[in-house]
Enzyme design. Sequence first.
Site, PDB file in Angstrom:
ATOM      1  N   GLY A 134      -0.351  -1.338   8.235  1.00 38.35           N
ATOM      2  CA  GLY A 134       0.942  -1.991   8.459  1.00 38.35           C
ATOM      3  C   GLY A 134       2.003  -1.641   7.443  1.00 38.35           C
ATOM      4  N   ASN A 182      -0.512  -2.341   1.293  1.00 34.80           N
ATOM      5  CA  ASN A 182      -0.666  -1.727   2.611  1.00 34.80           C
ATOM      6  C   ASN A 182      -0.455  -0.219   2.486  1.00 34.80           C
ATOM      7  OD1 ASN A 182      -1.088  -4.203   3.963  1.00 34.80           O
ATOM      8  ND2 ASN A 182       1.114  -4.587   4.024  1.00 34.80           N
ATOM      9  N   HIS A 208       2.458  -6.355  -2.819  1.00 36.88           N
ATOM     10  CA  HIS A 208       2.863  -7.707  -2.450  1.00 36.88           C
ATOM     11  C   HIS A 208       2.118  -8.692  -3.344  1.00 36.88           C
ATOM     12  CE1 HIS A 208       4.420  -6.659   1.708  1.00 36.88           C
ATOM     13  NE2 HIS A 208       3.636  -5.619   1.503  1.00 36.88           N
ATOM     14  N   HIS A 215      10.050   7.072  -6.721  1.00 34.80           N
ATOM     15  CA  HIS A 215       9.726   7.030  -5.295  1.00 34.80           C
ATOM     16  C   HIS A 215       8.361   7.670  -4.997  1.00 34.80           C
ATOM     17  CE1 HIS A 215      10.687   6.813  -0.960  1.00 34.80           C
ATOM     18  NE2 HIS A 215      10.002   7.940  -0.901  1.00 34.80           N
ATOM     19  N   HIS A 230       4.621  -0.128  -3.035  1.00 33.99           N
ATOM     20  CA  HIS A 230       4.911  -1.500  -3.475  1.00 33.99           C
ATOM     21  C   HIS A 230       3.649  -2.335  -3.393  1.00 33.99           C
ATOM     22  CE1 HIS A 230       5.630  -1.134   0.868  1.00 33.99           C
ATOM     23  NE2 HIS A 230       5.177  -2.368   0.971  1.00 33.99           N
ATOM     24  N   CYS A 274      14.481   2.346  -3.080  1.00 28.04           N
ATOM     25  CA  CYS A 274      15.211   3.133  -4.086  1.00 28.04           C
ATOM     26  C   CYS A 274      16.601   2.547  -4.275  1.00 28.04           C
ATOM     27  CB  CYS A 274      15.324   4.602  -3.663  1.00 28.04           C
ATOM     28  SG  CYS A 274      13.834   5.571  -3.985  1.00 28.04           S
TER      29      CYS A 274
HETATM   30  P1  5GP Z   1       4.873  -3.236   4.007  1.00 26.48           P
HETATM   31  O1  5GP Z   1       4.846  -3.710   5.433  1.00 26.48           O
HETATM   32  O2  5GP Z   1       5.406  -1.830   3.907  1.00 26.48           O
HETATM   33  O3  5GP Z   1       3.600  -3.425   3.253  1.00 26.48           O
HETATM   34  O4  5GP Z   1       5.892  -4.191   3.262  1.00 26.48           O
HETATM   35  C1  5GP Z   1       7.257  -4.028   3.291  1.00 26.48           C
HETATM   36  C2  5GP Z   1       7.864  -5.364   2.953  1.00 26.48           C
HETATM   37  O5  5GP Z   1       9.209  -5.148   2.588  1.00 26.48           O
HETATM   38  C3  5GP Z   1       7.878  -6.351   4.117  1.00 26.48           C
HETATM   39  O6  5GP Z   1       7.186  -7.521   3.737  1.00 26.48           O
HETATM   40  C4  5GP Z   1       9.354  -6.605   4.374  1.00 26.48           C
HETATM   41  O7  5GP Z   1       9.636  -7.939   4.697  1.00 26.48           O
HETATM   42  C5  5GP Z   1       9.984  -6.208   3.054  1.00 26.48           C
HETATM   43  N1  5GP Z   1      11.338  -5.676   3.172  1.00 26.48           N
HETATM   44  C6  5GP Z   1      11.790  -4.756   4.061  1.00 26.48           C
HETATM   45  N2  5GP Z   1      13.086  -4.469   3.838  1.00 26.48           N
HETATM   46  C7  5GP Z   1      13.456  -5.238   2.764  1.00 26.48           C
HETATM   47  C8  5GP Z   1      14.694  -5.392   2.066  1.00 26.48           C
HETATM   48  O8  5GP Z   1      15.709  -4.761   2.358  1.00 26.48           O
HETATM   49  N3  5GP Z   1      14.696  -6.268   1.022  1.00 26.48           N
HETATM   50  C9  5GP Z   1      13.586  -6.983   0.660  1.00 26.48           C
HETATM   51  N4  5GP Z   1      13.714  -7.824  -0.366  1.00 26.48           N
HETATM   52  N5  5GP Z   1      12.410  -6.862   1.307  1.00 26.48           N
HETATM   53  C10 5GP Z   1      12.340  -5.998   2.337  1.00 26.48           C
HETATM   54 ZN    ZN Z   2      12.170   4.977  -2.560  1.00 25.59          ZN
END
Ligand code: 5GP
Ligand code: ZN
Length: 115
Positions: free
Chosen positions: A94, A88, A103, A47, A101, A8
């Site tokens: 994970g 995820n 990836h 969000h 989000h 956010c």
């Molecule tokens: P998840 O594990 O929830 O699927 O993915 C979260 C992703 O967010 C991870 O790949 C992590 O590296 C990325 N991430 C976490 N904090 C930040 C941040 O402050 N900035 C950016 N650009 N990526 C972030």
């Molecule tokens: Zn948020």
Amino acid sequence: MNQDCVFCRISEGKSPARVVYESEDIIAFHDINPQAPVHLLIIPRRHFINLLDIDHQNSIILAKMLCVATELARQMKIAETGFRIVINTNRYAGQSIDHFHIHVLGGRIMQWPPG
Ligand code: 5GP
Ligand code: ZN
């Protein structure tokens, strides 16, 4: 806007990120800890916690995010060689950031099954 949510804050321009796409309802930026030569995150500005928050009423956002993903994949020159979309959802998968989000990973050969 959730003040405690890093995504956010990025969406609001209150935390830095290497932004590659912005619209009224979506923003995309480079992952801070890339797992491939290209590793982007595409998020709705709103969000939602994860995919489980998406329903028939608000599902248009998901289609838009996927269109942004393919647009960016072409732009980043990973469309032809191939790329992977990852969503995820919750702990076993994970999920570490509780703001929905997707990836987009590319630029190298991916393994299957994923770890
Ligand atoms: P998840 O594990 O929830 O699927 O993915 C979260 C992703 O967010 C991870 O790949 C992590 O590296 C990325 N991430 C976490 N904090 C930040 C941040 O402050 N900035 C950016 N650009 N990526 C972030
Ligand atoms: Zn948020």
